[in-house]
Design a protein around this motif. Structure first.
Motif, PDB file in Angstrom:
ATOM      1  N   LYS A   1       1.047  -0.792  -9.929  1.00  0.00           N
ATOM      2  CA  LYS A   1       1.644   0.273 -10.720  1.00  0.00           C
ATOM      3  C   LYS A   1       0.590   1.096 -11.443  1.00  0.00           C
ATOM      4  O   LYS A   1       0.895   2.147 -11.977  1.00  0.00           O
ATOM      5  CB  LYS A   1       2.634  -0.322 -11.728  1.00  0.00           C
ATOM      6  N   ASP A   2      -0.659   0.594 -11.473  1.00  0.00           N
ATOM      7  CA  ASP A   2      -1.741   1.329 -12.113  1.00  0.00           C
ATOM      8  C   ASP A   2      -2.067   2.547 -11.257  1.00  0.00           C
ATOM      9  O   ASP A   2      -2.433   2.415 -10.094  1.00  0.00           O
ATOM     10  CB  ASP A   2      -2.967   0.421 -12.234  1.00  0.00           C
ATOM     11  N   PRO A   3      -1.956   3.758 -11.793  1.00  0.00           N
ATOM     12  CA  PRO A   3      -2.196   4.954 -10.979  1.00  0.00           C
ATOM     13  C   PRO A   3      -3.609   5.023 -10.421  1.00  0.00           C
ATOM     14  O   PRO A   3      -3.821   5.570  -9.340  1.00  0.00           O
ATOM     15  CB  PRO A   3      -1.919   6.113 -11.944  1.00  0.00           C
ATOM     16  N   VAL A   4      -4.589   4.469 -11.148  1.00  0.00           N
ATOM     17  CA  VAL A   4      -5.958   4.468 -10.634  1.00  0.00           C
ATOM     18  C   VAL A   4      -6.046   3.612  -9.379  1.00  0.00           C
ATOM     19  O   VAL A   4      -6.586   4.021  -8.360  1.00  0.00           O
ATOM     20  CB  VAL A   4      -6.957   3.969 -11.708  1.00  0.00           C
ATOM     21  N   ASP A   5      -5.488   2.399  -9.438  1.00  0.00           N
ATOM     22  CA  ASP A   5      -5.519   1.506  -8.275  1.00  0.00           C
ATOM     23  C   ASP A   5      -4.704   2.067  -7.116  1.00  0.00           C
ATOM     24  O   ASP A   5      -5.001   1.791  -5.952  1.00  0.00           O
ATOM     25  CB  ASP A   5      -4.979   0.121  -8.654  1.00  0.00           C
ATOM     26  N   GLU A   6      -3.674   2.824  -7.416  1.00  0.00           N
ATOM     27  CA  GLU A   6      -2.881   3.447  -6.360  1.00  0.00           C
ATOM     28  C   GLU A   6      -3.650   4.575  -5.675  1.00  0.00           C
ATOM     29  O   GLU A   6      -3.628   4.707  -4.450  1.00  0.00           O
ATOM     30  CB  GLU A   6      -1.585   4.020  -6.941  1.00  0.00           C
ATOM     31  N   LYS A   7      -4.322   5.392  -6.469  1.00  0.00           N
ATOM     32  CA  LYS A   7      -4.929   6.605  -5.938  1.00  0.00           C
ATOM     33  C   LYS A   7      -6.297   6.384  -5.297  1.00  0.00           C
ATOM     34  O   LYS A   7      -6.694   7.146  -4.417  1.00  0.00           O
ATOM     35  CB  LYS A   7      -5.053   7.651  -7.056  1.00  0.00           C
ATOM     36  N   VAL A   8      -7.036   5.347  -5.729  1.00  0.00           N
ATOM     37  CA  VAL A   8      -8.380   5.132  -5.194  1.00  0.00           C
ATOM     38  C   VAL A   8      -8.378   4.961  -3.679  1.00  0.00           C
ATOM     39  O   VAL A   8      -9.110   5.661  -2.967  1.00  0.00           O
ATOM     40  CB  VAL A   8      -9.072   3.941  -5.885  1.00  0.00           C
ATOM     41  N   PRO A   9      -7.575   4.033  -3.099  1.00  0.00           N
ATOM     42  CA  PRO A   9      -7.594   3.905  -1.631  1.00  0.00           C
ATOM     43  C   PRO A   9      -7.105   5.159  -0.913  1.00  0.00           C
ATOM     44  O   PRO A   9      -7.572   5.468   0.181  1.00  0.00           O
ATOM     45  CB  PRO A   9      -6.680   2.706  -1.362  1.00  0.00           C
ATOM     46  N   LEU A  10      -6.179   5.881  -1.527  1.00  0.00           N
ATOM     47  CA  LEU A  10      -5.720   7.131  -0.921  1.00  0.00           C
ATOM     48  C   LEU A  10      -6.843   8.164  -0.881  1.00  0.00           C
ATOM     49  O   LEU A  10      -7.027   8.865   0.111  1.00  0.00           O
ATOM     50  CB  LEU A  10      -4.539   7.689  -1.716  1.00  0.00           C
ATOM     51  N   LEU A  11      -7.612   8.223  -1.970  1.00  0.00           N
ATOM     52  CA  LEU A  11      -8.722   9.174  -2.010  1.00  0.00           C
ATOM     53  C   LEU A  11      -9.825   8.757  -1.039  1.00  0.00           C
ATOM     54  O   LEU A  11     -10.457   9.609  -0.401  1.00  0.00           O
ATOM     55  CB  LEU A  11      -9.270   9.294  -3.438  1.00  0.00           C
ATOM     56  N   VAL A  12     -10.065   7.448  -0.910  1.00  0.00           N
ATOM     57  CA  VAL A  12     -11.049   6.961   0.064  1.00  0.00           C
ATOM     58  C   VAL A  12     -10.657   7.428   1.464  1.00  0.00           C
ATOM     59  O   VAL A  12     -11.488   7.932   2.228  1.00  0.00           O
ATOM     60  CB  VAL A  12     -11.158   5.421   0.023  1.00  0.00           C
ATOM     61  N   ASN A  13      -9.398   7.257   1.811  1.00  0.00           N
ATOM     62  CA  ASN A  13      -8.909   7.679   3.129  1.00  0.00           C
ATOM     63  C   ASN A  13      -9.082   9.181   3.321  1.00  0.00           C
ATOM     64  O   ASN A  13      -9.494   9.653   4.382  1.00  0.00           O
ATOM     65  CB  ASN A  13      -7.441   7.290   3.267  1.00  0.00           C
ATOM     66  N   TYR A  14      -8.780   9.937   2.292  1.00  0.00           N
ATOM     67  CA  TYR A  14      -8.911  11.395   2.354  1.00  0.00           C
ATOM     68  C   TYR A  14     -10.378  11.801   2.542  1.00  0.00           C
ATOM     69  O   TYR A  14     -10.695  12.680   3.361  1.00  0.00           O
ATOM     70  CB  TYR A  14      -8.352  12.010   1.073  1.00  0.00           C
ATOM     71  N   LEU A  15     -11.281  11.146   1.793  1.00  0.00           N
ATOM     72  CA  LEU A  15     -12.701  11.461   1.899  1.00  0.00           C
ATOM     73  C   LEU A  15     -13.243  11.154   3.297  1.00  0.00           C
ATOM     74  O   LEU A  15     -14.037  11.913   3.849  1.00  0.00           O
ATOM     75  CB  LEU A  15     -13.494  10.678   0.840  1.00  0.00           C
ATOM     76  N   LEU A  16     -12.795  10.033   3.867  1.00  0.00           N
ATOM     77  CA  LEU A  16     -13.225   9.684   5.221  1.00  0.00           C
ATOM     78  C   LEU A  16     -12.745  10.724   6.235  1.00  0.00           C
ATOM     79  O   LEU A  16     -13.470  11.090   7.156  1.00  0.00           O
ATOM     80  CB  LEU A  16     -12.692   8.301   5.609  1.00  0.00           C
ATOM     81  N   THR A  17     -11.530  11.177   6.043  1.00  0.00           N
ATOM     82  CA  THR A  17     -10.981  12.194   6.940  1.00  0.00           C
ATOM     83  C   THR A  17     -11.808  13.480   6.885  1.00  0.00           C
ATOM     84  O   THR A  17     -12.159  14.057   7.916  1.00  0.00           O
ATOM     85  CB  THR A  17      -9.522  12.505   6.572  1.00  0.00           C
ATOM     86  N   LYS A  18     -12.154  13.916   5.689  1.00  0.00           N
ATOM     87  CA  LYS A  18     -12.947  15.131   5.524  1.00  0.00           C
ATOM     88  C   LYS A  18     -14.346  14.941   6.101  1.00  0.00           C
ATOM     89  O   LYS A  18     -14.915  15.867   6.697  1.00  0.00           O
ATOM     90  CB  LYS A  18     -13.031  15.522   4.046  1.00  0.00           C
TER      91      LYS A  18
END
Length: 348
Positions: A109-126
């Protein structure tokens, strides 16, 4: 019961059921509709990027794992890996891998823990699309309403892409908030000329190079796997991020000359060892690898005195070699100039 009251009860039950349904972390979709402060971009949306699993070997134009949500636990296990006991000022004991995984599971439920893996995936895509990353797009496509946590989320995501994939995040334009991901190797072990880049394996290679460095520039296969096992990477099973790890380090990276892998002479039963390959010496340095190892331990390179001195000597030798090469090039250029001038005068 009046018909109107029944309708209200049914609607309430539907809302309750919708709230109880789990959301998929990897889709980067907000659970509730949110206001978009930025105009839509003509570039492809993060949510629309095709994904596939490195473990299953399914193909697509972009080889992003289907789930990078495990990066928090994996990065914690990387940080828990012990390369050597030679560091000074050990500091606080790091949490065990199992504790880190439990923390991850219970803090969804921690927004930081939720968003970190999503941002990692996004960065890899870019990175794979060879496109720069902007703060604007990260906020609009990943962070959404948690803009006040952007710095913390970006910091943790940057640490993850460094530890797991060997990519450094560089800010190229502070005024416009533009970033690029740069492979820690000068050329990059994931590069394929004329083809899309795979998921970077540089992080794993840097770890193996670090083990070799800390073991006197030659590490047995057992020593390497002892560290990799701490990261939950094993010979007999494929990993969602790195795929077949055994094949990767004993064949693929050996064929690319990043590693040397051979049987120790006269060993019975057979013992195998790893050394740096010639391409590793070309594309990285002992100091860069030591910096990577020190970062995993949460320290500076000087905390490993003997390794630090060895890395400094390596830097000096490389500087001398470069200076010698420049001097030789300059001397050759002068000789060619003199020969050309002398030939011209003789012709006259």
């Amino acid at each position: 019961m009046p018909r109107g009251q029944k309708s209200k009860l049914r609607a309430r039950a539907k809302r309750r059921h919708a709230r109880q349904e789990p959301s998929a972390l990897v889709e980067a979709q907000p659970t509730e509709p949110e206001e978009e402060e930025f105009p839509s971009s003509p570039s492809p949306s993060f949510e629309d990027v095709p994904q596939s699993s490195a473990a299953t070997g399914t193909s697509s134009s972009l080889q992003v794992p289907g789930k990078v949500c495990s990066t928090t636990a994996v990065a914690a296990s990387v940080s828990d890996a012990k390369f050597s006991e030679g560091a000074t000022d050990q500091g606080k004991e790091r949490p065990k891998v199992s504790q880190s995984k439990d923390t991850t599971e219970h803090s969804s439920k921690d927004p930081v823990d939720e968003k970190v893996p999503l941002l990692v995936n996004y960065l890899l895509t870019k990175y794979q699309m060879k496109e720069p990353v902007t703060k604007r797009d990260m906020l609009r496509k990943v962070i959404h309403k948690h803009k006040n946590l952007f710095s913390e989320i970006l910091k943790k995501a940057s640490e993850h892409v460094e530890l797991l994939f060997g990519l450094d995040m560089k800010e190229t334009d502070p005024n416009r908030g533009t970033y690029v991901l740069v492979n820690k190797l000068e050329l990059g072990c994931d590069e394929k000329p004329g083809d899309d880049r795979e998921i970077p394996k540089t992080g794993l290679l840097m770890i193996v190079l670090g083990v070799i460095l800390t073991k006197g520039n030659c590490a047995t296969e057992e020593q390497v796997w002892k560290v990799l096992n701490l990261m939950d990477l094993h010979e007999e099973k494929k990993d969602a991020i790195y795929g077949d790890v055994k094949r990767l380090i004993t064949k693929d990276l050996v064929q690319k000359k990043y590693l040397e892998y051979h049987q120790v002479a006269n060993s019975d039963p057979p013992v195998y060892e790893f050394l740096w390959g010639p391409r590793a010496y070309t594309e990285t340095t002992k100091m860069k690898v030591l910096e990577f190892v020190a970062r995993i331990h949460g320290k500076v390179p000087a905390a490993f005195p003997s390794l630090y001195e060895e890395a400094l000597r390596d830097e000096e030798e490389r500087a001398q070699a470069r200076a010698s090469a420049r001097a030789h090039t300059a001397a050759s250029a002068r000789a060619r100039t003199w020969a050309k001038a002398h030939s011209s005068s003789c012709t006259k």
